[in-house]
Design a protein around this motif. Structure first.
Motif, PDB file in Angstrom:
ATOM      1  N   VAL A  21       0.879  -1.167   0.000  1.00  0.00           N
ATOM      2  CA  VAL A  21       0.000   0.000   0.000  1.00  0.00           C
ATOM      3  C   VAL A  21       0.921   1.222   0.000  1.00  0.00           C
ATOM      4  N   PRO A  22       0.644   2.237  -0.807  1.00  0.00           N
ATOM      5  CA  PRO A  22       1.515   3.415  -0.800  1.00  0.00           C
ATOM      6  C   PRO A  22       1.649   3.987   0.612  1.00  0.00           C
ATOM      7  N   ALA A  23       2.865   4.385   0.992  1.00  0.00           N
ATOM      8  CA  ALA A  23       3.107   4.894   2.339  1.00  0.00           C
ATOM      9  C   ALA A  23       2.145   6.041   2.636  1.00  0.00           C
ATOM     10  N   GLY A  24       1.490   5.963   3.774  1.00  0.00           N
ATOM     11  CA  GLY A  24       0.567   7.014   4.184  1.00  0.00           C
ATOM     12  C   GLY A  24      -0.873   6.772   3.756  1.00  0.00           C
ATOM     13  N   ALA A  25      -1.102   5.766   2.931  1.00  0.00           N
ATOM     14  CA  ALA A  25      -2.458   5.551   2.394  1.00  0.00           C
ATOM     15  C   ALA A  25      -3.256   4.516   3.181  1.00  0.00           C
ATOM     16  N   ARG A  74     -11.891  -1.977  -5.088  1.00  0.00           N
ATOM     17  CA  ARG A  74     -12.014  -0.588  -4.633  1.00  0.00           C
ATOM     18  C   ARG A  74     -10.640   0.000  -4.327  1.00  0.00           C
ATOM     19  N   LEU A  75      -9.739  -0.874  -3.929  1.00  0.00           N
ATOM     20  CA  LEU A  75      -8.405  -0.407  -3.570  1.00  0.00           C
ATOM     21  C   LEU A  75      -7.657   0.169  -4.751  1.00  0.00           C
ATOM     22  N   PRO A  80      -3.192   0.880  -6.315  1.00  0.00           N
ATOM     23  CA  PRO A  80      -3.316  -0.007  -7.485  1.00  0.00           C
ATOM     24  C   PRO A  80      -2.259  -1.099  -7.537  1.00  0.00           C
ATOM     25  N   LYS A  81      -1.162  -0.927  -6.786  1.00  0.00           N
ATOM     26  CA  LYS A  81      -0.109  -1.937  -6.834  1.00  0.00           C
ATOM     27  C   LYS A  81      -0.119  -2.832  -5.603  1.00  0.00           C
ATOM     28  N   THR A  99      -7.122  -5.378  -9.212  1.00  0.00           N
ATOM     29  CA  THR A  99      -7.168  -5.039 -10.631  1.00  0.00           C
ATOM     30  C   THR A  99      -8.058  -3.832 -10.829  1.00  0.00           C
ATOM     31  N   ILE A 100      -7.562  -2.911 -11.608  1.00  0.00           N
ATOM     32  CA  ILE A 100      -8.411  -1.785 -11.952  1.00  0.00           C
ATOM     33  C   ILE A 100      -9.020  -2.109 -13.302  1.00  0.00           C
ATOM     34  N   GLY A 101     -10.323  -2.230 -13.303  1.00  0.00           N
ATOM     35  CA  GLY A 101     -11.006  -2.583 -14.543  1.00  0.00           C
ATOM     36  C   GLY A 101     -11.143  -1.358 -15.436  1.00  0.00           C
TER      37      GLY A 101
END
Ligand SMILES: [Zn+2]
Length: 157
Positions: A21-25, A74-75, A80-81, A99-101
């Protein structure tokens, strides 16, 4: 701290581990998943740890709850990674990928106040189109307005 104590903090018996998860998110991710309101699932956060892949990252562990693919997708808006592991009996039972559709359906409301989707007399699905992924570019399917992630996170359904 002994090894035993360390293990109790870091390992979970059953549940979901969301890594990269991106740091801070992490807190936004929890809000998005509705996990922060759901006190039934203990949650542990590891924030701002060094990552071999992307500098720094957060890790989230949700006990006794297996997130569904629907919830995970939703994440994609803010992590996204992220990579996800479903844990059963202390071991990884399944790995899932966020997965981002092409479209986010009923994840968030359009942020444009005059959009047709805000009209209660014409109820319809909320559809946000993914126009590009690097960087992420989102537009409402109905009014075509660009959508900022920070605003969408406030408009989650
Ligand atoms: Zn719209």
């Amino acid at each position: 701290m002994s090894g035993g104590e360390m293990r109790r903090v870091t390992a979970i018996n059953n549940g979901t581990v969301i890594d990269h998860v991106p740091a801070g998110a992490a807190l936004s991710v929890l809000r998005m998943l509705g996990v922060s309101e759901d006190r039934a699932s203990p949650v542990s956060l590891v924030m701002n740890v060094p990552s071999s892949k992307h500098g720094r990252k957060d890790i989230i562990k949700v006990e006794d709850r297996e997130l569904t693919q629907d919830e995970l997708d939703r994440l994609a808006l803010i992590a996204p990674k992220a990579s996800v592991a479903i844990i059963r009996s202390y071991s990884v039972a399944e790995k899932r990928v966020v997965t981002i559709g092409e479209e986010l359906v009923n994840v968030a409301r359009c942020t444009f106040s005059n959009c047709i989707t805000t009209n209660p007399r014409e109820p319809q699905d909320h559809r946000i189109r993914v126009v590009a992924t690097e960087p992420l570019e989102l537009r409402c399917r109905y009014c075509g307005r660009p959508q900022e992630i920070a605003d969408l996170v406030e408009n989650l359904i």
